[in-house]
Design a protein around this motif. Structure first.
Motif, PDB file in Angstrom:
ATOM      1  N   THR A 104      -5.825 -13.226   5.263  1.00 47.91           N
ATOM      2  CA  THR A 104      -7.210 -13.340   5.715  1.00 47.91           C
ATOM      3  C   THR A 104      -7.272 -14.431   6.771  1.00 47.91           C
ATOM      4  OG1 THR A 104      -7.996 -12.698   3.536  1.00 47.91           O
ATOM      5  CG2 THR A 104      -9.589 -13.747   4.973  1.00 47.91           C
ATOM      6  N   GLY A 105      -8.069 -14.203   7.800  1.00 46.38           N
ATOM      7  CA  GLY A 105      -8.216 -15.183   8.871  1.00 46.38           C
ATOM      8  C   GLY A 105      -8.381 -14.482  10.198  1.00 46.38           C
ATOM      9  N   THR A 106      -7.970 -15.175  11.253  1.00 46.49           N
ATOM     10  CA  THR A 106      -8.064 -14.594  12.591  1.00 46.49           C
ATOM     11  C   THR A 106      -6.701 -14.311  13.206  1.00 46.49           C
ATOM     12  OG1 THR A 106      -8.154 -16.794  13.588  1.00 46.49           O
ATOM     13  CG2 THR A 106     -10.267 -15.727  13.078  1.00 46.49           C
ATOM     14  N   TYR A 107      -5.604 -14.700  12.523  1.00 43.38           N
ATOM     15  CA  TYR A 107      -4.261 -14.472  13.064  1.00 43.38           C
ATOM     16  C   TYR A 107      -3.288 -14.175  11.931  1.00 43.38           C
ATOM     17  CZ  TYR A 107       0.209 -15.124  15.348  1.00 43.38           C
ATOM     18  OH  TYR A 107       1.476 -14.922  15.812  1.00 43.38           O
ATOM     19  N   CYS A 132      -1.441  -1.922  12.464  1.00 46.45           N
ATOM     20  CA  CYS A 132      -2.198  -3.156  12.277  1.00 46.45           C
ATOM     21  C   CYS A 132      -3.623  -2.803  11.878  1.00 46.45           C
ATOM     22  CB  CYS A 132      -2.230  -3.982  13.564  1.00 46.45           C
ATOM     23  SG  CYS A 132      -0.627  -4.618  14.045  1.00 46.45           S
ATOM     24  N   THR A 133      -4.119  -3.503  10.862  1.00 50.85           N
ATOM     25  CA  THR A 133      -5.486  -3.274  10.398  1.00 50.85           C
ATOM     26  C   THR A 133      -6.207  -4.605  10.313  1.00 50.85           C
ATOM     27  OG1 THR A 133      -4.745  -1.381   9.103  1.00 50.85           O
ATOM     28  CG2 THR A 133      -6.902  -2.278   8.563  1.00 50.85           C
ATOM     29  N   ALA A 134      -7.384  -4.662  10.905  1.00 52.23           N
ATOM     30  CA  ALA A 134      -8.252  -5.841  10.829  1.00 52.23           C
ATOM     31  C   ALA A 134      -9.627  -5.339  10.409  1.00 52.23           C
ATOM     32  CB  ALA A 134      -8.324  -6.559  12.167  1.00 52.23           C
ATOM     33  N   GLY A 135     -10.097  -5.800   9.246  1.00 46.86           N
ATOM     34  CA  GLY A 135     -11.339  -5.252   8.716  1.00 46.86           C
ATOM     35  C   GLY A 135     -11.105  -3.780   8.397  1.00 46.86           C
ATOM     36  N   GLY A 136     -11.889  -2.909   8.961  1.00 41.86           N
ATOM     37  CA  GLY A 136     -11.694  -1.472   8.774  1.00 41.86           C
ATOM     38  C   GLY A 136     -11.099  -0.799   9.983  1.00 41.86           C
ATOM     39  N   GLU A 137     -10.640  -1.583  10.951  1.00 40.39           N
ATOM     40  CA  GLU A 137     -10.146  -1.041  12.216  1.00 40.39           C
ATOM     41  C   GLU A 137      -8.624  -1.007  12.210  1.00 40.39           C
ATOM     42  OE1 GLU A 137     -12.389  -2.062  15.953  1.00 40.39           O
ATOM     43  OE2 GLU A 137     -10.552  -3.208  16.221  1.00 40.39           O
ATOM     44  N   THR A 138      -8.043   0.133  12.574  1.00 39.29           N
ATOM     45  CA  THR A 138      -6.589   0.300  12.541  1.00 39.29           C
ATOM     46  C   THR A 138      -6.076   0.632  13.929  1.00 39.29           C
ATOM     47  OG1 THR A 138      -6.683   1.072  10.266  1.00 39.29           O
ATOM     48  CG2 THR A 138      -4.708   1.601  11.494  1.00 39.29           C
ATOM     49  N   HIS A 139      -4.932   0.039  14.270  1.00 40.10           N
ATOM     50  CA  HIS A 139      -4.255   0.297  15.551  1.00 40.10           C
ATOM     51  C   HIS A 139      -2.805   0.605  15.262  1.00 40.10           C
ATOM     52  CE1 HIS A 139      -3.139  -0.044  19.742  1.00 40.10           C
ATOM     53  NE2 HIS A 139      -2.219  -0.924  19.418  1.00 40.10           N
TER      54      HIS A 139
END
Length: 134
Positions: A97-100, A121-128
């Motif tokens: 958890t965090g920004t990096y 890579c997933t941040a929140g509900g967004e996946t790349h």
């Protein structure tokens, strides 16, 4: 007289072709700059991947940053090329958890085979999802 006309017409045609070639190149450059390709991420700030092979060792590293503090997840799949496509031979994951969030792993490989990494890579509900080659 006809010889002069032929030479003049040839010069005019050559100049016309040159100017049209310059016009095509300049208009193509304008169109490319007019519509740049940009990812439409709302949570992910950036994804950086690196994949290198040095001798018998493959090194994969990924960094994921988000615009604000959220749950982060990285999955690296080391894939080996087969006759039917790519097959995953090793998987590494890390979450936080965090920004990096960063992840770097190494593995011994066969130097006579071709490899790539598949990075999710997933941040929140967004996946790349992206692929990287050595």
């Amino acid at each position: 007289m006809s010889n002069i006309i032929k030479k003049s017409l040839s010069v005019v045609l050559i100049l016309t072709m040159l100017f049209s070639a310059f016009a095509i190149n300049s208009s193509a450059a304008l169109v490319e700059e007019e519509y740049p390709l940009m990812p439409c991420w709302s949570v992910i700030s950036g994804v950086g991947t690196s994949f290198s092979i040095s001798g018998l060792v493959a090194t994969a590293s990924v960094s994921l940053s988000s615009k604000y503090s959220t749950s982060l997840y990285i999955k690296i799949e080391l894939q080996k090329e087969k006759s039917t496509g790519y097959e995953t031979i090793e998987t590494w994951t890390k979450s936080g958890t965090g920004t990096y969030l960063g992840l770097e792993e190494t593995r011994l490989i066969n130097i006579f085979a071709d490899y790539r990494i598949k990075v999710t890579c997933t941040a929140g509900g967004e996946t790349h999802v992206t692929y990287d080659y050595p």
